[in-house]
Design an enzyme around this catalytic site. Sequence first.
Site, PDB file in Angstrom:
ATOM      1  CE  LYS A  14      -2.495  -0.602   3.807  1.00 48.63           C
ATOM      2  NZ  LYS A  14      -2.174  -1.837   4.458  1.00 48.63           N
ATOM      3  NE  ARG A  85      -5.413  -1.772   9.802  1.00 51.26           N
ATOM      4  CZ  ARG A  85      -4.309  -1.087   9.505  1.00 51.26           C
ATOM      5  NH1 ARG A  85      -4.354  -0.061   8.717  1.00 51.26           N
ATOM      6  NH2 ARG A  85      -3.151  -1.447  10.007  1.00 51.26           N
ATOM      7  NE  ARG A 124       6.556  -3.080   5.780  1.00 50.20           N
ATOM      8  CZ  ARG A 124       5.254  -2.866   5.886  1.00 50.20           C
ATOM      9  NH1 ARG A 124       4.567  -2.448   4.852  1.00 50.20           N
ATOM     10  NH2 ARG A 124       4.651  -3.095   7.022  1.00 50.20           N
ATOM     11  NE  ARG A 159       5.299  -0.724  10.159  1.00 53.36           N
ATOM     12  CZ  ARG A 159       4.081  -0.726   9.618  1.00 53.36           C
ATOM     13  NH1 ARG A 159       3.878  -0.160   8.440  1.00 53.36           N
ATOM     14  NH2 ARG A 159       3.067  -1.305  10.230  1.00 53.36           N
ATOM     15  NE  ARG A 170       1.194  -4.905  11.202  1.00 52.75           N
ATOM     16  CZ  ARG A 170       2.257  -4.816  10.404  1.00 52.75           C
ATOM     17  NH1 ARG A 170       3.359  -5.484  10.665  1.00 52.75           N
ATOM     18  NH2 ARG A 170       2.211  -4.066   9.339  1.00 52.75           N
TER      19      ARG A 170
HETATM   20  P1  AMP Z   1      -0.213   0.231   9.180  1.00 50.79           P
HETATM   21  O1  AMP Z   1       0.964   1.154   9.095  1.00 50.79           O
HETATM   22  O2  AMP Z   1      -1.363   0.641   8.303  1.00 50.79           O
HETATM   23  O3  AMP Z   1       0.190  -1.220   8.974  1.00 50.79           O
HETATM   24  O4  AMP Z   1      -0.755   0.332  10.679  1.00 50.79           O
HETATM   25  C1  AMP Z   1       0.052   0.014  11.787  1.00 50.79           C
HETATM   26  C2  AMP Z   1      -0.812  -0.099  13.041  1.00 50.79           C
HETATM   27  O5  AMP Z   1      -1.470   1.157  13.298  1.00 50.79           O
HETATM   28  C3  AMP Z   1      -1.936  -1.119  12.974  1.00 50.79           C
HETATM   29  O6  AMP Z   1      -1.483  -2.434  13.278  1.00 50.79           O
HETATM   30  C4  AMP Z   1      -2.893  -0.567  14.040  1.00 50.79           C
HETATM   31  O7  AMP Z   1      -2.393  -0.837  15.329  1.00 50.79           O
HETATM   32  C5  AMP Z   1      -2.781   0.935  13.825  1.00 50.79           C
HETATM   33  N1  AMP Z   1      -3.750   1.458  12.824  1.00 50.79           N
HETATM   34  C6  AMP Z   1      -3.459   1.966  11.588  1.00 50.79           C
HETATM   35  N2  AMP Z   1      -4.565   2.392  10.964  1.00 50.79           N
HETATM   36  C7  AMP Z   1      -5.602   2.147  11.820  1.00 50.79           C
HETATM   37  C8  AMP Z   1      -7.007   2.351  11.746  1.00 50.79           C
HETATM   38  N3  AMP Z   1      -7.601   2.867  10.639  1.00 50.79           N
HETATM   39  N4  AMP Z   1      -7.762   1.972  12.817  1.00 50.79           N
HETATM   40  C9  AMP Z   1      -7.202   1.447  13.916  1.00 50.79           C
HETATM   41  N5  AMP Z   1      -5.883   1.224  14.058  1.00 50.79           N
HETATM   42  C10 AMP Z   1      -5.072   1.562  13.012  1.00 50.79           C
END
Ligand code: AMP
Length: 216
Positions: A14, A85, A124, A159, A170
């Site tokens: 993404k 999400r 990554r 990360r 996740r």
């Molecule tokens: P990402 O960078 O999109 O993989 O998000 C990393 C983490 O941020 C996720 O595992 C969640 O803990 C939190 N997170 C990101 N976007 C959301 C969202 N829209 N709603 C709730 N938690 C989120």
Amino acid sequence: MKSIILIAPPAAGKGTQSDMLVEKYGFAHISTGDMLRNEALHNESIKSKMENGELIDDDTVFALLEKRLHEEDCKEGFILDGFPRTVNQAIKYDSIVDSLGVTSNVVIYLDVDRDTVIKRIVGRVSCPNCGKVYNELIDGLKPKVLGKCDDCGIDLSKRSDDNPDTFGNRYDQYLKNTTPLIDYYLGKGILYKVDSDRGKDEIFESIEEIVGGLSD
Ligand code: AMP
């Protein structure tokens, strides 16, 4: 104003596709994960939830998002990466989308299987300064100099939630909470599915076909 929602499992690309869309169309890239990582720097509860791969509560997410969507660089359009999400978040977003001035509202689903994303997660890395994402194991995604950002020249970092344990959580969260969005948006007739078990340029070509055909 265009609203482009990207739905995909964790580490499906993404961020990379968002960067390419930003470069070509000048959209704003809004990653709720990036915004929350920033919050986690001074909020222990957010930090520990993220490290466990748990979702953050809607009030926190919407407070950050709504503020961001009113910034100047969103006027042409924006990409939502990592949001919504859950179906709840999608319903809540639908209730504000008109007031934002959105004229084209599309959802792009990057379809990729679990084995592929596990491979992608191992290599990554990203730039702590500009957020650009690289993969040190995949040709075409490697930085020019190993371990350094092409644009900022500083050390790339991994990360803390890109490890096999957190990844499992996740991914489970994704299956449970996020995949129902596919049916939700199919029902609204705004979902486009893109086969993402391919190289980043091929994936982007399919995305361009969708985005290039949108009205302003
Ligand atoms: P990402 O960078 O999109 O993989 O998000 C990393 C983490 O941020 C996720 O595992 C969640 O803990 C939190 N997170 C990101 N976007 C959301 C969202 N829209 N709603 C709730 N938690 C989120």
